[in-house]
Design an enzyme around this catalytic site. Structure first.
Site, PDB file in Angstrom:
ATOM      1  N   ASP A 335       0.862  -1.190   0.000  1.00 45.28           N
ATOM      2  CA  ASP A 335       0.000   0.000   0.000  1.00 45.28           C
ATOM      3  C   ASP A 335       0.900   1.242   0.000  1.00 45.28           C
ATOM      4  O   ASP A 335       1.336   1.673  -1.029  1.00 45.28           O
ATOM      5  CB  ASP A 335      -0.936  -0.011   1.207  1.00 45.28           C
ATOM      6  CG  ASP A 335      -2.041  -1.053   1.064  1.00 45.28           C
ATOM      7  OD1 ASP A 335      -2.206  -1.609  -0.033  1.00 45.28           O
ATOM      8  OD2 ASP A 335      -2.729  -1.312   2.067  1.00 45.28           O
ATOM      9  N   ASP A 342     -11.090   1.948   3.014  1.00 50.63           N
ATOM     10  CA  ASP A 342     -10.892   0.499   2.943  1.00 50.63           C
ATOM     11  C   ASP A 342     -12.143  -0.244   3.387  1.00 50.63           C
ATOM     12  O   ASP A 342     -12.496  -0.253   4.567  1.00 50.63           O
ATOM     13  CB  ASP A 342      -9.702   0.094   3.823  1.00 50.63           C
ATOM     14  CG  ASP A 342      -9.178  -1.290   3.474  1.00 50.63           C
ATOM     15  OD1 ASP A 342      -9.943  -2.104   2.932  1.00 50.63           O
ATOM     16  OD2 ASP A 342      -8.003  -1.565   3.740  1.00 50.63           O
TER      17      ASP A 342
END
Length: 430
Positions: A335, A342
């Site tokens: 990431d 999310d």
């Protein structure tokens, strides 16, 4: 009849455990005397400025009452040094979620060392305390041991008292907490709050939080998490794309505020509210997080996987609002972004700033990230690809300012989620 509130004083400088602890002249010497007390609403635990509680910990259980005055833990006396709880791996307790977690590879039970542990405690204020919980490692192999014990500066646990209310952590200095870098959802890192399966949920109710404030804390050199609030044993109740407010009121968390905190050199993620309805995350700074999400440190995950981290982001929340935050220098990993919507419903990022984050500015993560917006933010020289639509079905990105280095794409490569882009200003910088 409500018991009368009491002040207890503790001093490593002038105290004695044979004292009654009820005045500054008759202070206790150690935190052990506090751990053995049955605290009542309105009680105050006062730690003398300049005191160092070496190899000690403060573990409170089953106390507080939302209908009474708050229990407060705070300093007293003069001086420039906050009272310092330096735990050094003591304060070990056993954590067990009682269920498997949302990914089978996540560890769900084991020993944890915590400097401060609030176990089924509510209506409490802890402020202006310095906290550390460090182990010295002579080799990187020992530091990266997958079986290393989890450590926390402040651990908060809900289990057998139903909904816990009014937990306030304010102006804490939490540093040097080197927990297990692989364990995402144990009470592991600077400040971490969880809900475990009750012994008898039918009798006590669902373990959850309604009213958490983490304000003005300085969290430095900790792993894995900086500040995380709300991972729950009831995660299966949120395994859908669109999330309903009623589910949070029954099984999740409400009234979560994370504000004005500064986080520096965090091994994994900096700030994450979890399973929360309308959490507010505002005026926080993440400076250099995900520092251990690399092959050198994160070298033996086994089945845990999860070498991923971002700076400031919500997990499985409904209508999360993240405003006026700053994220700088998040390190590259799978990431590595400043911000990430999310698997949540209705996340809004607004008026945030990001700079030099190696994984970019913003990610919309996977198919359960829905109805998310990113507006009026500023990204300056973020790397890797400014936006990462990672398989998400929708996102609205508007009225932002993107100052981009030549050669850095607006959309990160191999990201094929859907975004609506409107009125964004792109400036190429040298």
């Amino acid at each position: 009849m409500m018991k009368k509130s009491t002040q207890y004083f503790v001093s490593s400088i002038n105290g004695n455990d044979s004292n009654d602890g009820k005045t500054s002249e008759t202070a206790f010497l150690t935190l052990d005397r506090i751990n053995s007390l049955e605290l009542n609403p309105g009680d105050k635990i006062l730690l003398e400025m300049g005191s160092v509680f070496e190899n000690q910990f403060l573990h409170l259980k089953n106390c507080g009452d939302i209908n009474g005055d708050a229990i407060e833990i705070a300093p007293y006396g003069d001086g420039d040094r906050l009272p310092f709880i330096n735990t050094n791996g003591n304060g070990v307790w056993y954590q067990d979620y009682g269920v498997k977690l949302d990914f089978a590879g996540h560890v769900n039970k084991g020993d944890v060392s915590s400097s401060v542990l609030l176990y089924d405690v509510e209506n409490i204020i802890i402020r202006d305390i310095e906290i550390a919980n460090k182990e010295e490692f002579t080799t990187l192999e020992a530091y990266s041991n997958p079986d290393k014990m989890d450590r926390t500066g402040v651990a908060v646990v809900a289990q057998n008292r139903g909904t816990l209310h009014s937990i306030i952590l304010k102006n804490l200095f939490v540093h040097d907490v080197n927990g297990n870098v692989y364990n995402k959802h144990m009470n592991n890192g600077g400040i971490y709050m969880t809900s475990l399966k009750p012994d008898n949920e039918e009798k006590t109710g669902v373990a959850r939080y309604d009213g958490v404030t983490v304000e003005g804390c300085y969290v430095k050199d900790v792993s894995r998490w900086g500040i995380a609030v709300g991972y729950t044993y009831r995660h299966a109740d949120f395994a859908t794309k669109e999330l309903q407010a009623d589910a949070f009121k029954k099984y999740g968390n409400e009234n979560i505020l994370i504000t004005g905190n500064y986080l520096k050199n965090i091994g994994g993620d900096a700030i994450t509210p979890m399973y929360a309805l309308t959490p507010l995350v505002e005026h926080n700074v993440s400076d250099s997080c995900a520092t251990e999400m690399n092959d050198r440190v994160y070298s033996k995950p086994g089945k845990r996987m999860g070498k991923v981290a971002a700076a400031i982001w919500p997990w499985k929340c409904k209508d999360a609002l993240l405003v006026y935050n700053e994220a700088v220098d998040t390190k590259i990993n799978q990431d590595g972004m400043a911000y990430d919507a999310d698997s949540g419903d209705g996340t809004t990022y607004k008026y945030n700033y990001s700079r030099l984050n190696e994984g970019g500015c913003m990610m919309f993560c996977l198919g359960e990230a829905v109805h998310n917006t990113f507006t009026n933010n500023v990204s300056f020289d973020d790397l890797g690809g400014t936006l990462s639509p990672a398989g998400n079905p929708d996102a609205y990105v508007a009225d932002n300012e993107f100052y981009m280095r030549k050669g850095v794409p607006l959309r990160r490569k191999r990201n094929h989620g859907k975004m609506t882009l409107k009125n964004n200003k792109i400036t190429i910088i040298d």
